[in-house]
Design a protein around this motif. Structure first.
Motif, PDB file in Angstrom:
ATOM      1  N   ALA A 162       0.786   4.081  -2.862  1.00  0.00           N
ATOM      2  CA  ALA A 162       0.268   5.400  -2.479  1.00  0.00           C
ATOM      3  C   ALA A 162       1.146   6.503  -3.074  1.00  0.00           C
ATOM      4  N   GLY A 195       0.631   9.891   3.378  1.00  0.00           N
ATOM      5  CA  GLY A 195      -0.089   8.620   3.293  1.00  0.00           C
ATOM      6  C   GLY A 195       0.855   7.437   3.258  1.00  0.00           C
ATOM      7  N   ALA A 196       1.893   7.539   2.445  1.00  0.00           N
ATOM      8  CA  ALA A 196       2.865   6.447   2.341  1.00  0.00           C
ATOM      9  C   ALA A 196       3.637   6.279   3.644  1.00  0.00           C
ATOM     10  N   LEU A 231       0.823  -1.203   0.000  1.00  0.00           N
ATOM     11  CA  LEU A 231       0.000   0.000   0.000  1.00  0.00           C
ATOM     12  C   LEU A 231       0.862   1.259   0.000  1.00  0.00           C
TER      13      LEU A 231
END
Length: 102
Positions: free
Chosen positions: A58, A63-64, A54
């Motif tokens: 991303a 977010g990452a 994910l």
């Protein structure tokens, strides 16, 4: 497909495979201590691989980084959770007293 997507797909497939094998082992092993061995790879390898996939997929940014922090916590917490469940199981079976320091 770009290299990031390929990398994320490979990581996701590996994480999913580890989680599925852990579930299969958990369902087939008869004793609680054997089941602990089945849960450990799922929490310390399968879930972090999925979170890493994910993070790769991303967009760069917060977010990452959040996915990477959660993955690191899963790696560290998976081992501790397995130890805690093993201790509670031993206490429940009477192999270890509840107030024992050893």
């Amino acid at each position: 497909m770009d290299p990031r997507t390929v990398c994320a797909t490979v990581l996701l497939a590996a994480g999913t495979a580890v989680l599925l094998f852990a579930v299969l082992a958990f369902r087939t092993l008869p004793r609680p201590y054997a089941r602990l061995h089945a849960l450990a790879p799922g929490t310390s390898l399968g879930a972090p691989l999925t979170l890493l996939a994910l993070a790769v997929d991303a967009p760069p940014g917060r977010g990452a980084v959040k996915f990477l922090v959660i993955a690191a916590l899963m790696v560290l917490g998976g081992t501790l959770t397995t130890l805690a469940v093993g201790r509670v199981t031993a206490e429940h079976e009477g192999r270890l007293s509840g107030d024992s320091g050893t």
